[in-house]
Design a protein around this motif. Structure first.
Motif, PDB file in Angstrom:
ATOM      1  N   THR A  86       1.060  -1.300  -0.029  1.00  0.00           N
ATOM      2  CA  THR A  86      -0.013  -0.139  -0.152  1.00  0.00           C
ATOM      3  C   THR A  86       0.659   0.899  -0.183  1.00  0.00           C
ATOM      4  OG1 THR A  86      -0.135   0.353   2.548  1.00  0.00           O
ATOM      5  CG2 THR A  86      -1.989  -1.149   0.988  1.00  0.00           C
ATOM      6  N   SER A  87       1.973   0.680   0.006  1.00  0.00           N
ATOM      7  CA  SER A  87       3.371   2.638  -0.190  1.00  0.00           C
ATOM      8  C   SER A  87       3.354   3.441  -1.362  1.00  0.00           C
ATOM      9  CB  SER A  87       5.319   1.125  -0.010  1.00  0.00           C
ATOM     10  OG  SER A  87       5.312   2.821  -0.292  1.00  0.00           O
ATOM     11  N   ARG A  88       3.357   4.712  -1.738  1.00  0.00           N
ATOM     12  CA  ARG A  88       3.057   5.419  -2.217  1.00  0.00           C
ATOM     13  C   ARG A  88       4.319   5.671  -2.833  1.00  0.00           C
ATOM     14  NH1 ARG A  88       6.562   9.393  -1.574  1.00  0.00           N
ATOM     15  NH2 ARG A  88       7.046  10.116   0.447  1.00  0.00           N
ATOM     16  N   ARG A  89       5.789   4.710  -3.009  1.00  0.00           N
ATOM     17  CA  ARG A  89       7.012   3.876  -3.793  1.00  0.00           C
ATOM     18  C   ARG A  89       6.112   3.018  -4.322  1.00  0.00           C
ATOM     19  NH1 ARG A  89       9.506   5.374   0.787  1.00  0.00           N
ATOM     20  NH2 ARG A  89      10.172   8.391   1.066  1.00  0.00           N
ATOM     21  N   LYS A 113      -4.640  -7.309  -5.459  1.00  0.00           N
ATOM     22  CA  LYS A 113      -5.091  -6.207  -6.032  1.00  0.00           C
ATOM     23  C   LYS A 113      -3.528  -5.253  -6.818  1.00  0.00           C
ATOM     24  CE  LYS A 113      -4.451  -2.440  -2.413  1.00  0.00           C
ATOM     25  NZ  LYS A 113      -4.491  -2.101  -1.027  1.00  0.00           N
ATOM     26  N   LEU A 114      -2.109  -5.989  -6.350  1.00  0.00           N
ATOM     27  CA  LEU A 114      -1.297  -4.984  -7.328  1.00  0.00           C
ATOM     28  C   LEU A 114      -1.276  -5.824  -8.170  1.00  0.00           C
ATOM     29  CD1 LEU A 114       1.726  -6.070  -4.112  1.00  0.00           C
ATOM     30  CD2 LEU A 114       0.240  -3.976  -4.922  1.00  0.00           C
ATOM     31  N   SER A 115      -1.700  -6.264  -8.867  1.00  0.00           N
ATOM     32  CA  SER A 115      -1.573  -6.977 -10.206  1.00  0.00           C
ATOM     33  C   SER A 115      -2.765  -6.337 -11.218  1.00  0.00           C
ATOM     34  CB  SER A 115      -2.201  -8.118 -10.777  1.00  0.00           C
ATOM     35  OG  SER A 115      -3.718  -8.184 -10.339  1.00  0.00           O
ATOM     36  N   GLU A 116      -3.600  -5.029 -10.402  1.00  0.00           N
ATOM     37  CA  GLU A 116      -4.737  -4.109 -10.652  1.00  0.00           C
ATOM     38  C   GLU A 116      -3.887  -3.113 -10.804  1.00  0.00           C
ATOM     39  OE1 GLU A 116      -8.203  -4.852  -9.034  1.00  0.00           O
ATOM     40  OE2 GLU A 116      -8.330  -7.105 -10.236  1.00  0.00           O
ATOM     41  N   ASP A 117      -2.630  -2.749 -10.393  1.00  0.00           N
ATOM     42  CA  ASP A 117      -1.933  -1.432 -10.443  1.00  0.00           C
ATOM     43  C   ASP A 117      -1.665  -0.457 -10.984  1.00  0.00           C
ATOM     44  OD1 ASP A 117      -0.338  -0.271  -7.268  1.00  0.00           O
ATOM     45  OD2 ASP A 117       0.498   0.575  -8.889  1.00  0.00           O
ATOM     46  N   SER A 118      -1.903   0.815 -10.871  1.00  0.00           N
ATOM     47  CA  SER A 118      -1.992   2.058 -11.660  1.00  0.00           C
ATOM     48  C   SER A 118      -0.915   2.424 -12.521  1.00  0.00           C
ATOM     49  CB  SER A 118      -2.329   3.013 -11.335  1.00  0.00           C
ATOM     50  OG  SER A 118      -1.272   3.846  -9.670  1.00  0.00           O
ATOM     51  N   ASP A 119       0.334   1.999 -11.614  1.00  0.00           N
ATOM     52  CA  ASP A 119       1.749   1.511 -12.578  1.00  0.00           C
ATOM     53  C   ASP A 119       2.133   0.284 -13.154  1.00  0.00           C
ATOM     54  OD1 ASP A 119       4.973   2.885 -12.199  1.00  0.00           O
ATOM     55  OD2 ASP A 119       5.107   0.769 -11.937  1.00  0.00           O
ATOM     56  N   GLN A 120       2.567  -0.054 -14.399  1.00  0.00           N
ATOM     57  CA  GLN A 120       3.002  -0.888 -14.760  1.00  0.00           C
ATOM     58  C   GLN A 120       3.890  -1.802 -14.922  1.00  0.00           C
ATOM     59  OE1 GLN A 120       0.781  -1.379 -17.117  1.00  0.00           O
ATOM     60  NE2 GLN A 120       1.976  -3.098 -18.618  1.00  0.00           N
ATOM     61  N   LEU A 121       4.803  -0.924 -14.665  1.00  0.00           N
ATOM     62  CA  LEU A 121       6.211  -2.233 -13.858  1.00  0.00           C
ATOM     63  C   LEU A 121       5.860  -2.736 -12.742  1.00  0.00           C
ATOM     64  CD1 LEU A 121       8.532  -3.205 -14.522  1.00  0.00           C
ATOM     65  CD2 LEU A 121       9.621  -0.992 -13.136  1.00  0.00           C
ATOM     66  N   VAL A 122       4.261  -2.244 -11.236  1.00  0.00           N
ATOM     67  CA  VAL A 122       4.252  -3.301 -10.689  1.00  0.00           C
ATOM     68  C   VAL A 122       3.081  -3.947 -10.578  1.00  0.00           C
ATOM     69  CG1 VAL A 122       2.890  -2.257  -8.097  1.00  0.00           C
ATOM     70  CG2 VAL A 122       4.451  -1.184  -8.927  1.00  0.00           C
ATOM     71  N   LYS A 123       2.343  -4.000 -11.771  1.00  0.00           N
ATOM     72  CA  LYS A 123       1.178  -4.508 -12.520  1.00  0.00           C
ATOM     73  C   LYS A 123       2.214  -5.986 -13.027  1.00  0.00           C
ATOM     74  CE  LYS A 123      -2.008  -2.625 -13.871  1.00  0.00           C
ATOM     75  NZ  LYS A 123      -3.201  -2.884 -14.952  1.00  0.00           N
ATOM     76  N   LEU A 124       2.611  -5.363 -13.595  1.00  0.00           N
ATOM     77  CA  LEU A 124       3.912  -6.405 -14.680  1.00  0.00           C
ATOM     78  C   LEU A 124       4.678  -8.089 -12.816  1.00  0.00           C
ATOM     79  CD1 LEU A 124       5.701  -5.033 -17.577  1.00  0.00           C
ATOM     80  CD2 LEU A 124       3.660  -6.813 -17.580  1.00  0.00           C
ATOM     81  N   ASN A 125       4.483  -7.084 -11.924  1.00  0.00           N
ATOM     82  CA  ASN A 125       5.705  -8.173 -11.487  1.00  0.00           C
ATOM     83  C   ASN A 125       4.318  -8.496 -10.698  1.00  0.00           C
ATOM     84  OD1 ASN A 125       8.767  -7.650  -9.943  1.00  0.00           O
ATOM     85  ND2 ASN A 125       8.011  -5.310 -11.535  1.00  0.00           N
ATOM     86  N   ALA A 126       3.393  -8.647 -10.317  1.00  0.00           N
ATOM     87  CA  ALA A 126       2.178  -8.716  -9.574  1.00  0.00           C
ATOM     88  C   ALA A 126       1.655 -10.156 -10.182  1.00  0.00           C
ATOM     89  CB  ALA A 126       1.681  -8.071  -9.365  1.00  0.00           C
ATOM     90  N   TRP A 127       1.578  -9.650 -11.679  1.00  0.00           N
ATOM     91  CA  TRP A 127       0.933 -11.153 -12.779  1.00  0.00           C
ATOM     92  C   TRP A 127       2.100 -12.007 -12.895  1.00  0.00           C
ATOM     93  CZ3 TRP A 127      -2.652 -12.989 -14.171  1.00  0.00           C
ATOM     94  CH2 TRP A 127      -3.900 -12.185 -14.597  1.00  0.00           C
ATOM     95  N   LYS A 128       3.584 -11.886 -12.888  1.00  0.00           N
ATOM     96  CA  LYS A 128       4.999 -12.638 -12.890  1.00  0.00           C
ATOM     97  C   LYS A 128       4.552 -13.598 -11.788  1.00  0.00           C
ATOM     98  CE  LYS A 128       9.692 -12.902 -13.772  1.00  0.00           C
ATOM     99  NZ  LYS A 128      10.427 -12.344 -14.067  1.00  0.00           N
ATOM    100  N   THR A 129       4.231 -13.341 -10.633  1.00  0.00           N
ATOM    101  CA  THR A 129       4.587 -13.967  -9.264  1.00  0.00           C
ATOM    102  C   THR A 129       3.269 -14.663  -9.727  1.00  0.00           C
ATOM    103  OG1 THR A 129       6.072 -11.874  -8.537  1.00  0.00           O
ATOM    104  CG2 THR A 129       4.589 -13.851  -6.635  1.00  0.00           C
TER     105      THR A 129
END
Length: 204
Positions: A86-89, A113-129
């Motif tokens: 839930t960090s802003r970073r 939740k992170l797989s729907e993140d507004s940041d593309q890189l966060v989203k991709l990392n979540a999906w990969k995991t």
């Protein structure tokens, strides 16, 4: 445990505690030396001392805090993963994705939740995991809006012993040329999937 081993163990813990105290030293050089020493000692019990450094004004210390968590986080650190998620970073949310597998099933909601993140890189990392944890998400991934997620799905498909015919047809007809090229590369890598020439017309 014999006396010599116990003495060595006790001495090591004493050194770790001493270096942890130096993390609060007013002298930045001493703090940096303590960080490097703690990484050399490689004692997971030091991780909690790094967590406050996530909010340090110095980027170097924040980076070392992230590295310490990635190195030492374990199943007991669910609350920490939730905080990071839930960090802003962005870099902290990415770290949450990376340590999630160590937490076990409790990380499922965090990753979703992170797989729907507004940041593309966060989203991709979540999906990969998520894909590494659950191959049953392949179909959902190849239907995702972002081509990067569909690419991740194909990379997971590459590792599967059996691939459904409908999945191969979907990725070969994908609207993204990048995804289609990845699908063709899959067939080149796994020629047995197209031994009968079933997909030749689609490829052409």
């Amino acid at each position: 445990m014999n006396r010599s081993i116990l003495a060595l163990h006790t001495s090591g813990r004493f050194v770790v505690r001493a270096e942890i105290r130096q993390l609060n030293n007013k002298d930045v050089r001493q703090r940096r030396r303590a960080v490097r020493k703690l990484f050399e000692l490689d004692d997971p019990t030091a991780m909690d001392a790094f967590i406050p450094l996530l909010d340090d004004s110095d980027e170097w210390f924040r980076g070392k805090a992230l590295a310490a968590i990635q190195k030492w986080a374990s199943m007991k650190d669910l609350k920490l993963a939730e905080r990071l998620s839930t960090s802003r970073r962005n870099e902290e949310r990415i770290l949450a994705c990376r340590i999630a597998p160590r937490i076990g099933k409790s990380s499922t909601l965090i990753l979703k939740k992170l797989s729907e993140d507004s940041d593309q890189l966060v989203k991709l990392n979540a999906w990969k995991t998520r894909l590494n944890q659950d191959g049953g998400l392949i179909m959902e991934a190849i239907m995702a809006e972002e081509s990067g997620i569909r690419i991740l799905a194909i990379e997971k498909i590459e590792q599967m012993p059996v691939v459904e015919d409908k999945i191969i047809k979907i990725i070969l007809k994908d609207r993204s040329s990048r995804v289609r090229k990845k699908a063709v590369s899959l067939l080149k890598m796994r020629p047995e999937l197209n031994s009968s020439g079933t997909y030749d017309e689609i490829i052409i």
